[in-house]
Design a protein around this motif. Structure first.
Motif, PDB file in Angstrom:
ATOM      1  N   GLY A 368       1.585  -1.929  -8.891  1.00 38.40           N
ATOM      2  CA  GLY A 368       2.121  -3.476  -8.906  1.00 38.40           C
ATOM      3  C   GLY A 368       1.374  -4.136  -8.983  1.00 38.40           C
ATOM      4  O   GLY A 368       0.352  -4.533 -10.281  1.00 38.40           O
ATOM      5  N   ILE A 369       0.448  -4.895  -8.279  1.00 34.05           N
ATOM      6  CA  ILE A 369      -0.227  -6.379  -8.155  1.00 34.05           C
ATOM      7  C   ILE A 369      -1.585  -5.088  -8.019  1.00 34.05           C
ATOM      8  O   ILE A 369      -1.674  -4.868  -6.252  1.00 34.05           O
ATOM      9  N   GLN A 387       8.397   1.160  -7.850  1.00 33.44           N
ATOM     10  CA  GLN A 387       6.705   0.893  -8.088  1.00 33.44           C
ATOM     11  C   GLN A 387       5.735   2.169  -7.015  1.00 33.44           C
ATOM     12  O   GLN A 387       6.056   2.263  -5.237  1.00 33.44           O
ATOM     13  N   SER A 388       5.060   2.837  -7.437  1.00 35.92           N
ATOM     14  CA  SER A 388       4.676   4.369  -7.233  1.00 35.92           C
ATOM     15  C   SER A 388       3.877   3.704  -5.777  1.00 35.92           C
ATOM     16  O   SER A 388       3.619   3.877  -4.895  1.00 35.92           O
ATOM     17  N   VAL A 389       3.008   2.025  -6.562  1.00 34.94           N
ATOM     18  CA  VAL A 389       1.781   2.006  -5.518  1.00 34.94           C
ATOM     19  C   VAL A 389       2.095  -0.012  -5.106  1.00 34.94           C
ATOM     20  O   VAL A 389       1.372  -0.326  -7.178  1.00 34.94           O
ATOM     21  N   PRO A 390       3.019  -0.378  -4.596  1.00 31.89           N
ATOM     22  CA  PRO A 390       3.058  -1.729  -5.087  1.00 31.89           C
ATOM     23  C   PRO A 390       1.452  -2.846  -5.093  1.00 31.89           C
ATOM     24  O   PRO A 390       1.995  -3.520  -5.937  1.00 31.89           O
ATOM     25  N   ILE A 391       0.955  -2.168  -3.700  1.00 32.91           N
ATOM     26  CA  ILE A 391      -0.168  -4.324  -4.368  1.00 32.91           C
ATOM     27  C   ILE A 391      -1.085  -2.461  -4.120  1.00 32.91           C
ATOM     28  O   ILE A 391      -1.539  -1.507  -2.792  1.00 32.91           O
ATOM     29  N   TYR A 392      -2.445  -2.722  -4.519  1.00 29.83           N
ATOM     30  CA  TYR A 392      -4.019  -1.628  -4.701  1.00 29.83           C
ATOM     31  C   TYR A 392      -4.898  -2.443  -4.524  1.00 29.83           C
ATOM     32  O   TYR A 392      -4.645  -3.187  -5.559  1.00 29.83           O
ATOM     33  N   THR A 393      -5.484  -1.802  -3.990  1.00 27.26           N
ATOM     34  CA  THR A 393      -7.358  -2.707  -4.400  1.00 27.26           C
ATOM     35  C   THR A 393      -8.279  -1.422  -4.678  1.00 27.26           C
ATOM     36  O   THR A 393      -9.968  -2.195  -4.734  1.00 27.26           O
ATOM     37  N   ALA A 405       1.282  -9.676   2.422  1.00 28.82           N
ATOM     38  CA  ALA A 405       2.225  -8.291   2.415  1.00 28.82           C
ATOM     39  C   ALA A 405       3.313  -8.201   3.256  1.00 28.82           C
ATOM     40  O   ALA A 405       4.513  -7.490   2.314  1.00 28.82           O
ATOM     41  N   ASN A 406       2.635  -8.444   4.285  1.00 28.05           N
ATOM     42  CA  ASN A 406       4.480  -8.117   5.429  1.00 28.05           C
ATOM     43  C   ASN A 406       5.707  -9.209   4.756  1.00 28.05           C
ATOM     44  O   ASN A 406       6.737  -8.852   5.560  1.00 28.05           O
ATOM     45  N   SER A 413      10.117   2.425  -3.146  1.00 27.59           N
ATOM     46  CA  SER A 413       9.066   1.923  -4.189  1.00 27.59           C
ATOM     47  C   SER A 413       7.240   3.078  -2.910  1.00 27.59           C
ATOM     48  O   SER A 413       7.540   2.941  -1.037  1.00 27.59           O
ATOM     49  N   GLY A 414       6.701   3.367  -3.191  1.00 26.80           N
ATOM     50  CA  GLY A 414       5.768   3.808  -1.999  1.00 26.80           C
ATOM     51  C   GLY A 414       4.579   3.113  -1.263  1.00 26.80           C
ATOM     52  O   GLY A 414       5.018   1.910  -1.048  1.00 26.80           O
ATOM     53  N   ALA A 415       3.548   3.382  -0.685  1.00 26.21           N
ATOM     54  CA  ALA A 415       3.127   2.043   0.123  1.00 26.21           C
ATOM     55  C   ALA A 415       1.871   2.096  -0.398  1.00 26.21           C
ATOM     56  O   ALA A 415       1.610   2.376  -1.847  1.00 26.21           O
TER      57      ALA A 415
END
Length: 455
Positions: A368-369, A387-393, A405-406, A413-415
């Motif tokens: 996602g983001i 979403q597979s990975v909502p927030i990804y760095t 994020a909380n 969605s995944g983690a």
């Protein structure tokens, strides 16, 4: 019940519509768990759609006995079912399943014992908060059923009007577009090019359908407004080193080589609001570019109430890991946008400071983001669904930093994959007074985003 379900399964396995074999869950227990309860209410009945199954595209499937004959291959208009959304009839009935999936807008089919349907605005009926009823006796006026208590926090939804800019486009200066200039109407590509490339402040209203290829340079001090029903196909709006630009209510699709809207080369104080931007995912990842991209030291950008769909890579902020001179720039606010039928970049960012709030990210097949290359991102009350990975760095040369994020909702969605310590960054401008509770985002944003303004 088991015998009835077995008969339904056998019927579905033999029936086709529009050369498309109906796909069902072969487990009777799974089907029983997905059957929507139907309650009589006078001549109308209520569909409980919270457990409707996602079919494809805009189509949702309800396994239920509607109490009347359904369409079949030999009798394609046998069903007398009429469907109502909050008491307003939708349709047409007897639609091809391919049209329900790709066009939607209320089309439905009562086919071989199940209901395939789309909502009036192609939102998800399971989360949009609306009531769906039906009749089987040809009645067009239905008694609206009593409203079930809604678990969503009651709020007055924020206006989706164009009266105020939120975020970075109103920081360290103002974004007023062509305010004070003449108003002109552009109905051809030549007229639109001439107006946008003028050095004078202008309010440009786009009328009808404009087609072409390539891009149009948008000079400073311009407002570009799409009139109701207008569209532009194959042509990009390029904001290249200019400033004080407003783009609203534009429908732009299928641009090859360039992004539908691109903001770059130090462009600043830009507001893109209530636009419908799309391509498709049928041509592969390299055929189209993005839908709304920001890079090369662009700054003070607000992107709001846009509908971004049918794209692998809808929104990118920061074009490459090598663009280290973007550090200190790319300040962007992304709010109340609706991303769906996309792969990733909802959005992806590098280097800058980005604030994402009240966005609805639905059914993305990738991340996602994305937050990389030292970018700092604040998230507030976004709604991630499937979403597979909502927030990804972690996917570029180095990660970025995330706060808030909380505050988001992650449904189906995944983690998150956040490899850095939580940031405490919050943008300095005021926005909390207009925040929508995250649970309300799908209904509010799917109804208000896109080219929905009455211009």
């Amino acid at each position: 019940m088991s015998l009835l379900l077995l008969l339904v399964l056998l019927t579905f396995s033999k029936c086709k519509k529009d050369s498309d074999v109906a796909k069902i869950n072969s487990s009777s227990n799974a089907i029983e768990s997905e059957i929507s309860a139907v309650a009589a209410s006078g001549s109308s009945r209520t569909l409980t759609v919270t457990k409707a199954a996602k079919d494809e595209g805009f189509s949702y499937k309800v396994y239920a006995d509607l109490g009347t004959s359904s369409d079949t291959q030999s009798q394609p208009t046998a069903s007398t079912v009429k469907i109502f959304e909050n008491g307003v009839e939708i349709g047409p009935a007897h639609s091809l399943h391919s049209d329900i999936r790709t066009l939607g807008k209320g089309r439905f089919s009562h086919w071989s014992g199940s209901l395939y349907f789309s909502t009036s605005d192609n939102s998800d009926p399971r989360t949009n908060g609306r009531t769906y009823t039906y009749t089987i006796d040809g009645t067009s006026s239905v008694v609206k059923p009593p409203q079930v208590a809604d678990p969503v926090v009651p709020v007055t939804p924020p206006s989706s009007s164009s009266s105020a800019i939120i975020g970075y486009a109103s920081v360290d200066g103002k974004t007023t577009g062509g305010l004070g200039g003449n108003t002109i109407i552009a109905t051809t590509l030549a007229q639109l090019k001439s107006a946008t490339e003028s050095n004078s402040p202008l309010i440009i209203k786009v009328s009808g359908k404009i087609t072409g290829t390539g891009f149009i340079n948008v000079k400073s001090n311009k407002t570009i407004l799409g009139l109701s029903g207008s569209s532009m196909e194959g042509v990009s709006l390029m904001i290249y080193g200019t400033s004080n630009i407003i783009i609203q209510n534009m429908t732009i699709k299928n641009v090859v080589t360039y992004s539908n809207i691109i903001i770059k080369e130090g462009a600043h104080h830009i507001w893109v609001d209530h636009c419908d931007l799309s391509s498709d995912r049928n041509h592969g990842w390299d055929y189209y570019d993005g839908l709304l991209d920001v890079g090369k030291r662009a700054d003070y950008i607000s992107l709001s109430w846009n509908r971004l769909h049918d794209s692998h890579i809808p929104m990118l902020i920061g074009f490459g890991d090598q663009n280290t001179d973007d550090t200190g720039h790319l300040r962007t606010t992304v709010y109340n946008n609706y991303f769906y039928n996309v792969s990733e970049r909802q959005p992806s960012t590098r280097f800058g400071y980005m604030h994402c709030f009240n966005n609805y990210l639905s059914n993305g097949s990738g991340y996602g983001i994305g937050v990389t290359m030292g970018a700092t991102v604040r998230t507030d009350n976004n709604y991630f669904e499937n979403q597979s990975v909502p927030i990804y760095t972690e996917y570029n040369a180095k990660p970025g930093y995330v706060s808030g994020a909380n505050t988001n909702i992650y449904k189906g969605s995944g983690a998150n994959r956040i490899s850095t310590s939580a940031s405490d960054w919050v943008p300095s401008y005021e926005y909390k007074s207009v925040l929508i509770p995250a649970a309300n985002v799908p209904a509010v944003v799917s109804a208000g985003a896109g080219a929905t303004l009455s211009i």
